[in-house]
Design a protein around this motif. Sequence first.
Motif, PDB file in Angstrom:
ATOM      1  N   GLU A 180      81.621  11.957  41.789  1.00 35.05           N
ATOM      2  CA  GLU A 180      81.764  12.900  42.968  1.00 35.05           C
ATOM      3  C   GLU A 180      83.262  13.025  43.314  1.00 35.05           C
ATOM      4  OE1 GLU A 180      77.865  10.963  42.898  1.00 35.05           O
ATOM      5  OE2 GLU A 180      79.816   9.992  42.925  1.00 35.05           O
ATOM      6  N   GLY A 181      84.014  12.270  43.324  1.00 35.12           N
ATOM      7  CA  GLY A 181      85.636  12.073  43.419  1.00 35.12           C
ATOM      8  C   GLY A 181      86.081  13.126  42.541  1.00 35.12           C
ATOM      9  N   ARG A 182      85.605  12.835  41.425  1.00 36.79           N
ATOM     10  CA  ARG A 182      86.389  13.607  40.199  1.00 36.79           C
ATOM     11  C   ARG A 182      86.013  15.120  40.454  1.00 36.79           C
ATOM     12  NH1 ARG A 182      85.681   8.909  37.554  1.00 36.79           N
ATOM     13  NH2 ARG A 182      83.629   9.288  36.772  1.00 36.79           N
ATOM     14  N   ALA A 183      84.776  15.352  40.716  1.00 37.29           N
ATOM     15  CA  ALA A 183      84.179  16.652  41.031  1.00 37.29           C
ATOM     16  C   ALA A 183      85.157  17.227  42.082  1.00 37.29           C
ATOM     17  CB  ALA A 183      82.762  16.802  41.421  1.00 37.29           C
ATOM     18  N   ALA A 184      85.285  16.661  43.458  1.00 40.30           N
ATOM     19  CA  ALA A 184      85.921  16.847  44.359  1.00 40.30           C
ATOM     20  C   ALA A 184      87.661  17.456  44.065  1.00 40.30           C
ATOM     21  CB  ALA A 184      86.080  16.023  45.624  1.00 40.30           C
ATOM     22  N   LEU A 185      88.224  16.539  43.236  1.00 38.24           N
ATOM     23  CA  LEU A 185      89.629  16.712  42.791  1.00 38.24           C
ATOM     24  C   LEU A 185      89.496  17.932  41.820  1.00 38.24           C
ATOM     25  CD1 LEU A 185      92.353  15.774  42.738  1.00 38.24           C
ATOM     26  CD2 LEU A 185      91.597  14.033  40.592  1.00 38.24           C
ATOM     27  N   LYS A 186      88.666  18.083  41.055  1.00 36.40           N
ATOM     28  CA  LYS A 186      88.592  19.401  40.232  1.00 36.40           C
ATOM     29  C   LYS A 186      88.369  20.460  41.024  1.00 36.40           C
ATOM     30  CE  LYS A 186      86.063  21.737  36.509  1.00 36.40           C
ATOM     31  NZ  LYS A 186      84.898  21.711  35.737  1.00 36.40           N
ATOM     32  N   LEU A 214      80.175  14.867  47.359  1.00 34.50           N
ATOM     33  CA  LEU A 214      78.940  14.281  47.973  1.00 34.50           C
ATOM     34  C   LEU A 214      77.885  13.407  47.018  1.00 34.50           C
ATOM     35  CD1 LEU A 214      77.850  17.243  50.392  1.00 34.50           C
ATOM     36  CD2 LEU A 214      78.850  15.220  51.018  1.00 34.50           C
ATOM     37  N   ARG A 215      77.485  12.549  47.443  1.00 39.03           N
ATOM     38  CA  ARG A 215      76.266  11.841  46.763  1.00 39.03           C
ATOM     39  C   ARG A 215      74.997  11.807  47.481  1.00 39.03           C
ATOM     40  NH1 ARG A 215      75.970   6.208  48.429  1.00 39.03           N
ATOM     41  NH2 ARG A 215      77.700   5.681  49.696  1.00 39.03           N
ATOM     42  N   ARG A 216      73.871  11.872  46.734  1.00 38.02           N
ATOM     43  CA  ARG A 216      72.668  11.579  47.404  1.00 38.02           C
ATOM     44  C   ARG A 216      72.472  10.241  47.899  1.00 38.02           C
ATOM     45  NH1 ARG A 216      68.869  14.829  47.182  1.00 38.02           N
ATOM     46  NH2 ARG A 216      68.530  16.776  45.683  1.00 38.02           N
ATOM     47  N   ARG A 217      71.825  10.529  49.204  1.00 35.12           N
ATOM     48  CA  ARG A 217      71.565   8.972  49.992  1.00 35.12           C
ATOM     49  C   ARG A 217      70.260   9.427  50.524  1.00 35.12           C
ATOM     50  NH1 ARG A 217      76.389   7.462  53.237  1.00 35.12           N
ATOM     51  NH2 ARG A 217      74.947   5.930  54.069  1.00 35.12           N
ATOM     52  N   GLY A 227      69.604   4.973  54.069  1.00 31.93           N
ATOM     53  CA  GLY A 227      70.684   4.658  53.760  1.00 31.93           C
ATOM     54  C   GLY A 227      71.938   5.216  54.642  1.00 31.93           C
ATOM     55  N   LYS A 228      71.510   6.658  55.149  1.00 36.71           N
ATOM     56  CA  LYS A 228      72.451   7.302  55.796  1.00 36.71           C
ATOM     57  C   LYS A 228      72.402   6.732  57.330  1.00 36.71           C
ATOM     58  CE  LYS A 228      71.696  11.685  53.746  1.00 36.71           C
ATOM     59  NZ  LYS A 228      70.711  12.887  53.618  1.00 36.71           N
ATOM     60  N   LEU A 229      71.204   6.373  57.864  1.00 41.14           N
ATOM     61  CA  LEU A 229      71.095   5.737  59.079  1.00 41.14           C
ATOM     62  C   LEU A 229      71.909   4.414  59.133  1.00 41.14           C
ATOM     63  CD1 LEU A 229      69.982   5.737  61.957  1.00 41.14           C
ATOM     64  CD2 LEU A 229      67.935   4.419  60.893  1.00 41.14           C
ATOM     65  N   SER A 289      77.852   7.756  57.351  1.00 38.53           N
ATOM     66  CA  SER A 289      78.424   8.776  56.328  1.00 38.53           C
ATOM     67  C   SER A 289      79.773   9.243  56.620  1.00 38.53           C
ATOM     68  CB  SER A 289      77.438   9.878  56.243  1.00 38.53           C
ATOM     69  OG  SER A 289      77.836  10.692  55.492  1.00 38.53           O
ATOM     70  N   ASN A 290      80.598   8.776  55.865  1.00 36.00           N
ATOM     71  CA  ASN A 290      81.895   9.420  55.861  1.00 36.00           C
ATOM     72  C   ASN A 290      82.167  10.789  55.800  1.00 36.00           C
ATOM     73  OD1 ASN A 290      83.862   7.254  56.460  1.00 36.00           O
ATOM     74  ND2 ASN A 290      83.400   6.574  54.289  1.00 36.00           N
ATOM     75  N   ALA A 291      81.207  11.438  54.964  1.00 36.92           N
ATOM     76  CA  ALA A 291      81.236  12.815  54.614  1.00 36.92           C
ATOM     77  C   ALA A 291      80.550  13.440  56.049  1.00 36.92           C
ATOM     78  CB  ALA A 291      80.271  13.008  53.530  1.00 36.92           C
TER      79      ALA A 291
END
Length: 132
Positions: A12-18, A100-103, A107-109, A113-115
Motif C-alpha cells: 500500500e505504501g509503495r502504491a501511494a508513493l508511485k 489504503l488496506r482492507r480492514r 478492526g476499524k472500531l 484508522s490513520n487513513a
Amino acid sequence: MAIVVGYVATKEGRAALKRAAEECVLRGTKLIVISSHRGGKDFDADESARFESELERIKGVLEEKGLDHEVRQLVRGNDPAEDLISVAEQEGADFIVIGLRRRSPVGKLILGSNAQRILLDASCPVLAVKAD
C-alpha cells in the motif's frame, strides 16, 4: 506547492508513493515523502536502520526520475495521521496521498484508522489509493 505522501514499506505504501510521484510529474511540483513512527520501545536501532536504508533506496529512485523531492523520517511520538496533516499544512500542500488496506469493521472500531483521520481532518484534498 507540494504533494505529501505517507510511506510505509508495504504494498500500500509503495502504491501511494508511485501515484504521488506520477502526480508530481503531471503537475511539475515537489514530492514530500513522510515516514512516520511513534518511537518508543518498539522502534529500536535495528528497525531505525532498516527504515533509513529503505528511505535511502527511495531517494535514489526519485533522483533517477528527476523529481524534486524531500524524504523525511519522523520519530516524534505522533500518530502518522498527525505528522502527515502537520507537514501538509506547514508546506501548503496541494494534497496528501495515502495507501489504503482492507480492514474489517471490527478492526476499524478497535484499532482506529490513520487513513480515516487523515481523510476527515486534513485541510487539503486527500487521494487514497489501493495496492494492485
